[in-house]
Design a protein around this motif. Structure first.
Motif: not given
Ligand code: HEC
Ligand code: HEC
Length: 351
Positions: A17-25, A205-219
């Motif tokens: 599961f996605p660990a946490f909601a990151g932030t956008l960069e 929408g919880k998109c940011g749980d997985c799509h975050y960081g500079v690339n909007l991706s947690d990899g």
């Protein structure tokens, strides 16, 4: 009942599961590996090689055949192009901002751009080029011999070819998108509907749980169970490609494999069955069709998929209950905020 519940909870824990909601960069400096520093000459050499059809066995394909600058470095097809008489099995992803990715390919089987570049050249269903032969071909072109001497102080080798291409790929970037300007403090960079979309993206929408960081991706890799692309089942050429890759990765029953196992192929870990990498969302307005198998043609279809809680029996996503208006704002955000500044691409002169 209780053992079943426990088993399900355990499965959920293992399912990544996605660990946490990151932030956008906002856009930032690209990480450059110490073993392959950037120089203008190396980048130019890599660009020439990227567009050179000598890299394919029958001289018909370059990297740009499937990663076309006019299409945000994709080929615009659901399932990518392939070497004549063969068929690819996955969608060609954008190379924009690929320098920020920790693992490459939708199953993460390559760890650096230097390693990755040799795959498509060798791969029977992509460029189908014997690398010993390729080295001799490149050594027969005086302009290349001089350029490799200047850049690497030696003759063309497969490793140096890959290093030069990787150096060029690290210059394929999405810069100064409305989201970057917004995150740096320009509150007018996004329209009101796009701002609403951003709130939904990070919130309901919880998109940011997985799509975050500079690339909007947690990899990371998740089994969202996107619908199968029927072509993958019906085309015998794709079955050959699937078996071939599975065999190389020591998948025991590769001849009876009828679907794409995703990350499982690499890890052989049950939780990775049909798990695929969270892709970047940079330039998303230009990179349709979407998903590893190109099953969705539009962003509306993608949003619909997430709103319904993902594909059959997945245990990662839950239905979101977005209103029609909210889906529209989310789409506005995706299509307006993530497209970088237009700059004219400078094509190289391939020797
Ligand atoms: C015949 C089409 C084709 C050609 C030619 C091709 N690629 Fe690709 N490329 C693909 C496909 C399809 C994928 C996704 C494969 C996967 O995920 O398993 C991909 C993936 C990649 C990735 C990983 C991106 C990511 O987000 O993980 C990189 C980097 C890349 N290609 C670079 C290159 C380079 C460099 C060349 C030339 C040496 C090249 N490609 C030639 C089709 C192609
Ligand atoms: C649990 C992690 C997760 C969440 C939450 C999530 N995504 Fe994704 N997203 C992924 C993965 C993994 C893929 C790739 C799936 C595949 O290739 O089969 C993907 C693919 C996409 C794509 C297609 C990108 C491409 O180039 O093919 C878009 C667009 C997208 N997501 C947008 C969203 C939006 C909008 C939301 C919120 C409503 C969202 N995602 C929520 C993990 C997630």
């Amino acid at each position: 009942m209780i053992p079943r519940l426990l088993a399900m909870m355990l499965l959920a824990l293992l399912a990544g599961f996605p660990a946490f909601a990151g932030t956008l960069e906002p856009f930032q400096a690209v990480p450059i590996p110490e073993r392959n520093p950037q120089t203008p000459e190396k980048i130019e050499l890599g660009k020439e090689l990227f567009f050179d059809r000598r890299l394919s066995g029958d001289g018909t394909m370059s990297c740009a055949t499937c990663h076309d600058p006019e299409k945000a470095f994709t080929d615009g097809l659901d399932i990518s192009l392939s070497y004549p008489t063969t068929k690819n099995w996955r969608n060609s992803p954008t190379l924009v901002n690929v320098a920020f990715q920790k693992r490459l390919f939708s199953d993460g089987r390559a760890l650096s751009l230097e390693d990755q570049a040799l795959f498509p050249m060798m791969s029977a269903f992509e460029m189908n080029r014997n690398l010993d032969f390729l080295e001799e071909v490149i050594r027969s072109v005086p302009e290349y011999v001089a350029a490799f001497q200047k850049v690497f102080g030696g003759e063309p080798t497969r490793e140096r070819i890959a290093m030069a291409i990787a150096a060029f790929e690290r210059t394929i970037l999405s810069k100064n998108a409305p989201l970057d300007r917004y995150l740096k403090g320009d509150k007018k960079a996004l329209s009101d509907p796009a701002k609403k979309g951003l709130d939904l993206f990070m919130g309901k929408g919880k998109c940011g749980d997985c799509h975050y960081g500079v690339n909007l991706s947690d990899g990371k890799f998740y089994a969202l169970n996107v619908p199968e692309n029927p072509e993958l089942q019906s085309d015998p050429r794709i079955a050959v490609t699937r078996r071939f890759v599975a065999k190389i990765y020591h998948y025991e029953d590769y001849r009876n494999l009828s679907e794409d196992p995703g990350r499982y192929l690499i890890t052989k870990d049950k939780k990775d069955w049909k798990a695929f990498k969270t892709p970047t969302l940079r330039e998303i307005a230009k990179t349709a069709p979407y998903m590893h198998n190109g099953i969705f043609q539009t962003l509306d279809e993608v949003i619909e998929f997430f709103d319904k809680g993902g594909g059959k029996k997945n245990i990662v996503l839950k239905p979101l209950g977005l209103t029609v208006e909210e889906k529209k704002s989310l789409k506005t955000f995706l299509s307006e905020a993530l497209t970088g500044e237009e700059t004219e691409f400078q094509y190289p002169k391939v020797p």
